[in-house]
Design an enzyme around this catalytic site. Sequence first.
Site, PDB file in Angstrom:
ATOM      1  CG  ASP A 278      39.476  38.474  37.387  1.00  0.00           C
ATOM      2  OD1 ASP A 278      40.256  37.557  37.735  1.00  0.00           O
ATOM      3  OD2 ASP A 278      39.637  39.661  37.732  1.00  0.00           O
ATOM      4  CB  ILE A 279      40.608  32.761  37.428  1.00  0.00           C
ATOM      5  CG1 ILE A 279      40.381  31.395  38.078  1.00  0.00           C
ATOM      6  CG2 ILE A 279      41.944  33.391  37.797  1.00  0.00           C
ATOM      7  CD1 ILE A 279      41.209  30.290  37.492  1.00  0.00           C
TER       8      ILE A 279
ATOM      9  N   GLY B 244      50.542  37.416  34.701  1.00  0.00           N
ATOM     10  CA  GLY B 244      49.347  36.699  34.263  1.00  0.00           C
ATOM     11  C   GLY B 244      48.450  36.264  35.403  1.00  0.00           C
TER      12      GLY B 244
ATOM     13  CG  ASP C 193      51.947  33.070  39.898  1.00  0.00           C
ATOM     14  OD1 ASP C 193      51.329  32.799  40.945  1.00  0.00           O
ATOM     15  OD2 ASP C 193      53.179  32.986  39.794  1.00  0.00           O
TER      16      ASP C 193
ATOM     17  CB  THR D 261      47.237  29.198  27.070  1.00  0.00           C
ATOM     18  OG1 THR D 261      46.506  29.863  28.116  1.00  0.00           O
ATOM     19  CG2 THR D 261      46.804  27.768  26.937  1.00  0.00           C
ATOM     20  N   GLY D 262      49.579  31.309  28.455  1.00  0.00           N
ATOM     21  CA  GLY D 262      50.008  32.703  28.487  1.00  0.00           C
ATOM     22  C   GLY D 262      51.469  32.827  28.093  1.00  0.00           C
TER      23      GLY D 262
ATOM     24  CE1 TYR E  87      56.189  30.002  32.301  1.00  0.00           C
ATOM     25  CE2 TYR E  87      55.073  28.032  33.043  1.00  0.00           C
ATOM     26  CZ  TYR E  87      55.932  29.093  33.284  1.00  0.00           C
ATOM     27  OH  TYR E  87      56.529  29.217  34.510  1.00  0.00           O
TER      28      TYR E  87
END
Length: 174
Positions: free
Chosen positions: A10-11, A32, A34, A127-128, A130
């Site tokens: 998890d970022i 996502g 964001d 990559t999500g 988008y």
Amino acid sequence: MVVVTLVQGDITEQRVDAVVNAANSELLGGGGVDGAIHRRGGPAILAECRRLRETDYPRGLPTGQAVATTAGELPARWVIHTVGPVWSARGDRAAQLAPLLASCYRESLRVADELGARTVAFPAISTGVYRWPMDDAARIAFDAVRTAPTRADEVRFVLYDTAAYDIFAAQQAR
């Protein structure tokens, strides 16, 4: 020379100087990565993003550019917001968009250098929702990071699932 590491996780839990947010141009949160960064980081991030929209980016942050805010309650010092391009399956359009995706990484590292950030965590930008193909996104990300002039000591790619991690690991081995 920057050290590139991979982490599956998890970022929003990364203890780094700067976390890169795969933002939308409005800078006001979303889904996502964001949405996760805004939820975990708390209202201070959104407040700074609103100020940026009112002052420097009334039409939104352009694709491929980057800007920093506080990290709020995240275990990082800053969030660097960048807007990735939306994937297009048309070959000519994809070729035009790839430099914008690379710019997300280079511009984020430029902003990190301006801040004095030595450790920077990136998601797999675009990559999500988008829909950028993960293998191509990994290639572009590594190429951009490896060739970007930066004073960062570590660039960390934080991949949410095993499939993304494996793709980035294969690209790192090249």
